[in-house]
Design an enzyme around this catalytic site. Structure first.
Site, PDB file in Angstrom:
ATOM      1  CG  HIS A  19      -2.151   1.131   1.007  1.00 61.56           C
ATOM      2  ND1 HIS A  19      -1.627   2.330   2.170  1.00 61.56           N
ATOM      3  CD2 HIS A  19      -3.056   1.187   1.661  1.00 61.56           C
ATOM      4  CE1 HIS A  19      -2.833   2.691   1.603  1.00 61.56           C
ATOM      5  NE2 HIS A  19      -3.932   2.158   1.685  1.00 61.56           N
ATOM      6  CG  ASP A  68       0.898  -2.190   6.106  1.00 62.99           C
ATOM      7  OD1 ASP A  68      -0.216  -2.438   7.269  1.00 62.99           O
ATOM      8  OD2 ASP A  68       0.228  -1.735   4.772  1.00 62.99           O
ATOM      9  CD  GLN A  92      -6.781  -4.338   4.434  1.00 62.75           C
ATOM     10  OE1 GLN A  92      -7.769  -4.764   4.629  1.00 62.75           O
ATOM     11  NE2 GLN A  92      -7.279  -3.238   3.887  1.00 62.75           N
ATOM     12  CE  LYS A 131      -7.790  -0.019   6.472  1.00 61.60           C
ATOM     13  NZ  LYS A 131      -7.923   0.665   5.161  1.00 61.60           N
ATOM     14  CB  CYS A 163      -3.529   3.341  -1.875  1.00 65.23           C
ATOM     15  SG  CYS A 163      -4.317   4.632  -1.662  1.00 65.23           S
TER      16      CYS A 163
HETATM   17  C1  LIG Z   1      -2.126  -2.694   3.565  1.00 70.10           C
HETATM   18  C2  LIG Z   1      -2.471  -1.274   4.412  1.00 70.10           C
HETATM   19  N1  LIG Z   1      -1.581  -0.951   4.893  1.00 70.10           N
HETATM   20  C3  LIG Z   1      -1.669   0.839   4.442  1.00 70.10           C
HETATM   21  C4  LIG Z   1      -3.176   1.671   5.036  1.00 70.10           C
HETATM   22  C5  LIG Z   1      -3.186   2.573   5.582  1.00 70.10           C
HETATM   23  O1  LIG Z   1      -4.071   2.748   6.635  1.00 70.10           O
HETATM   24  P1  LIG Z   1      -5.115   4.192   6.819  1.00 70.10           P
HETATM   25  O2  LIG Z   1      -5.258   4.627   6.073  1.00 70.10           O
HETATM   26  O3  LIG Z   1      -5.240   3.384   8.152  1.00 70.10           O
HETATM   27  O4  LIG Z   1      -3.803   4.302   7.497  1.00 70.10           O
HETATM   28  C6  LIG Z   1      -4.184   0.708   4.676  1.00 70.10           C
HETATM   29  C7  LIG Z   1      -5.101   1.425   4.472  1.00 70.10           C
HETATM   30  O5  LIG Z   1      -6.088   0.529   3.134  1.00 70.10           O
HETATM   31  C8  LIG Z   1      -3.564  -1.135   3.850  1.00 70.10           C
HETATM   32  O6  LIG Z   1      -4.720  -1.745   3.354  1.00 70.10           O
END
Ligand SMILES: Cc1ncc(COP(=O)(O)O)c(C=O)c1O
Length: 415
Positions: free
Chosen positions: A121, A197, A200, A223, A363
């Site tokens: 992401h 990260d 998910q 999430k 993203c």
């Molecule tokens: C794998 C992953 N990392 C990071 C993020 C960013 O999360 P946040 O918008 O809650 O900061 C997302 C959001 O879709 C994501 O799917």
């Protein structure tokens, strides 16, 4: 199966959207919120709210106690120490904090190698790429060699000799739905600072940070049924103790003079300014709510839904599914219907069938470029349609989705 008793906690599921019952399949972007968590936040605001850590009066003490109780819950959830749990606004903020603090403390210097993957992401991509330009470290990318965006273990092996200083990797792709084998990555880069990260991953997997031996793990409340604007940064005490804070200001200081500043203890030294107190209180309740359902049950339920959906989607001619088609695929399915733009598909699913899905690049633009090269579609639309499941979804939701896609295919007269 988790089913109806849980669905009753989500009144929004009983709404109609354009005359149809809502089928919510956009959980990877953000999940719906259950009544007990909303009530906890509302109760906090109605009966206890004040700023934290700053005053001696009763409301402030209660608010501080409730916020710190959430920290205890999160610490015990991850098997971490309380001092290792930093509340942030979410995954994006957590990763930016880690990158910047590692640089400020010279953990990361010119010519060091940072390894990330091409399926990240942007939250785990852009900070590394941008800050490498100012600080001279090199970012290397593990490219997926497997089926349509699938990362294989050997893809990581190629980078062993480079001895990366930092490996920052998603635990679960928000596009392909692939769960990544973090144990394996730890085993081939034992010396690297390992950042996961978990945006998910954590919604369906309880991680013991000590057992997994990760250095940093980050995730977002929204999430996993929790409030927006709150996330967790777990970091090993040995790093947090010496890392320079990312944000400066109130609450993170010990002493301030005209010439210098000393910092508060961890975790507070990383929590400058007034935090999202109600969000943090709600996040603690969220973990309790999920633990009450059971993480094994949650994962099994999402597995069942994923494989039910994969089987049905595979039967639609002209529909291209991304990522692995095996047990690594969980909870998130990205696809394209040849000849129909994903935005059109998403729009019609909502308008005609009440099905909420996501469309676009999610993203993850670098990954879209890779999918484009491998796609067998007549034209790859530089995006995908994405469905994602959580505790309240049912096989019936998937049936409605699949029937909707089939109808839209007919309307577009796609062969
Ligand atoms: C794998 C992953 N990392 C990071 C993020 C960013 O999360 P946040 O918008 O809650 O900061 C997302 C959001 O879709 C994501 O799917």
């Amino acid at each position: 199966m988790l089913l109806s008793s849980i669905r009753n906690d989500f009144p929004v599921l009983f709404r109609t959207i354009n005359g149809n019952r809502l089928v919510y399949l956009d959980n990877a972007a953000s999940t719906l919120k259950p009544k007990p968590i909303i009530e906890k936040i509302s109760d906090f605001y109605l009966k206890h709210y004040s700023n934290v850590h700053r005053a001696v009066h009763t409301l402030s003490s209660e608010s501080t106690e409730m916020m710190e109780e959430s920290r205890n819950i999160l610490a015990s959830f991850l098997n971490a120490k309380k001092e290792e749990i930093i509340f942030t606004s979410g995954t994006t903020m957590s990763i930016n904090l880690i990158v910047e603090s590692l640089i400020r403390n010279c953990f990361l210097k010119e010519n060091d190698v940072v390894l990330i993957s091409a399926v990240e992401h942007h939250a785990n991509f852009v900070p590394w790429v941008r800050l490498s330009k100012f600080h001279g470290f090199n970012v290397e990318f593990v490219k997926p060699s497997g089926r349509l965006g699938t990362l294989e273990e050997q893809d990581f092996l190629k980078f062993k000799e480079l001895k990366p200083k930092v490996v920052s990797i998603t635990g679960h792709s928000n596009v392909t739905g692939q769960e990544i084998n973090i144990e394996y990555i730890k085993s081939i880069f034992p010396e690297a600072i390992l950042i996961v990260d978990g945006a998910q991953l954590i919604p369906h997997k309880k991680i013991d940070v000590k057992k997994l031996n990760v250095d940093f793990l980050v995730f977002s409340g929204h999430k996993m049924l929790g409030p927006t604007g709150v996330g967790v940064l777990y970091g090993k005490e040995k790093y947090l103790e010496v890392m320079e804070p990312f944000l400066y200001g109130g609450e993170m200081i010990d002493r301030v003079s005209f010439s210098d500043v000393t910092f508060n203890d961890i975790p507070y030294k990383f929590e400058a300014g007034t935090p999202n107190i109600a969000g943090i209180v709600g996040f603690g309740k969220t973990i309790k709510y999920l633990e009450n359902i059971g993480f094994i049950e949650i994962k099994n339920h999402i597995y069942d839904l994923t494989f039910y959906a994969l089987e049905k989607l595979k039967e639609i001619d002209g529909l291209e599914i991304y990522g692995p088609l095996d047990e690594r695929h969980l909870g998130i399915i990205s696809f394209n219907l040849d000849g129909v733009h994903p935005h059109d598909l998403a729009h019609l699913l909502d308008e005609k069938f009440g099905v909420a899905v996501r469309s676009g690049h999610h993203c993850a633009q670098p990954l879209m470029g890779i999918l484009k090269n491998e796609s067998k579609l007549s034209v790859f639309p530089n995006g995908t349609c994405r469905v994602s499941f959580y505790v309240y979804n049912t096989n019936e939701d998937i049936d409605i989705l699949v029937e909707g896609i089939k109808k839209i295919k007919e309307w577009f007269n796609v062969q």
